[in-house]
Design an enzyme around this catalytic site. Structure first.
Site, short mmCIF file in Angstrom:
data_model
loop_
_atom_site.label_atom_id
_atom_site.label_comp_id
_atom_site.label_asym_id
_atom_site.label_seq_id
_atom_site.Cartn_x
_atom_site.Cartn_y
_atom_site.Cartn_z
N CYS A 54 1.62 -0.40 4.80
CA CYS A 54 1.30 -1.89 4.44
C CYS A 54 1.15 -2.62 6.08
O CYS A 54 1.97 -2.14 6.90
CB CYS A 54 2.49 -2.55 3.77
SG CYS A 54 2.09 -4.62 3.82
N CYS A 57 4.26 -5.14 6.39
CA CYS A 57 5.90 -4.87 6.35
C CYS A 57 5.98 -3.29 6.70
O CYS A 57 7.18 -2.86 6.72
CB CYS A 57 6.31 -5.41 5.23
SG CYS A 57 5.84 -4.16 3.80
N CYS A 103 1.77 -5.12 -2.47
CA CYS A 103 2.54 -4.50 -1.69
C CYS A 103 4.06 -5.01 -2.48
O CYS A 103 4.24 -6.52 -2.52
CB CYS A 103 2.83 -4.78 -0.33
SG CYS A 103 4.34 -4.12 0.55
N CYS A 126 -8.19 0.82 -5.39
CA CYS A 126 -9.31 0.24 -4.37
C CYS A 126 -8.87 -0.57 -3.33
O CYS A 126 -8.42 -1.83 -3.84
CB CYS A 126 -10.50 -0.22 -5.22
SG CYS A 126 -12.13 -0.50 -4.29
#
Length: 137
Positions: A54, A57, A103, A126
């Site tokens: 991510c 984070c 996330c 996706c």
């Protein structure tokens, strides 16, 4: 018998902190639920072995061994790195009914999941390149 549940330490930042941490494109995609143009993302044609994390984070989200060429124009995966890495939420924006993927740790919008992927899951996550950073093995 009780199932063990992984505790996720949530990352929370205010809008100014997110804007300082992310580029304008990353902010647009992850915090405003935007979408980068198809076939434009830096990781779309990435075939290296490694981990997709991510951008907000640094949580491990996907692994290269679950990435596949979907022809959609975005990096596509058939399975998250762990069962708790991402969350799926109903999205009824733009006159469509889709499943948004975020996330689980910081809530960043990643993309959408569709039921037209390869076996063994049949899913196609996706994901916007702008929501990811790649850590080469």
């Amino acid at each position: 018998m009780s199932e063990s549940v992984e505790k996720i330490d949530k990352v929370e930042k205010n809008d100014a902190e997110w804007r300082e941490h992310l580029t304008p494109e990353q902010y647009y995609v992850t915090r405003q639920k935007g979408t980068e143009p198809a076939f434009s993302g830096a990781l779309y044609k990435n075939h290296a072995d490694g981990t997709y994390r991510c951008i907000g984070c640094d949580t491990e989200l996907f692994r290269s061994d679950t990435k596949f060429e979907s022809g959609s124009g975005w990096p596509s995966f058939w399975l998250p790195a762990t069962p708790t890495a991402v969350e799926a939420l109903e999205d009824v924006s733009h006159g469509m009914r889709r499943i948004e993927v975020t996330c689980a740790r910081c809530g960043a919008h990643l993309g959408h999941v569709f039921p037209d992927g390869p076996k063994p899951t049949g899913l196609r996550y996706c994901i916007n390149s702008a929501a990811l950073k790649f850590e080469k093995q």
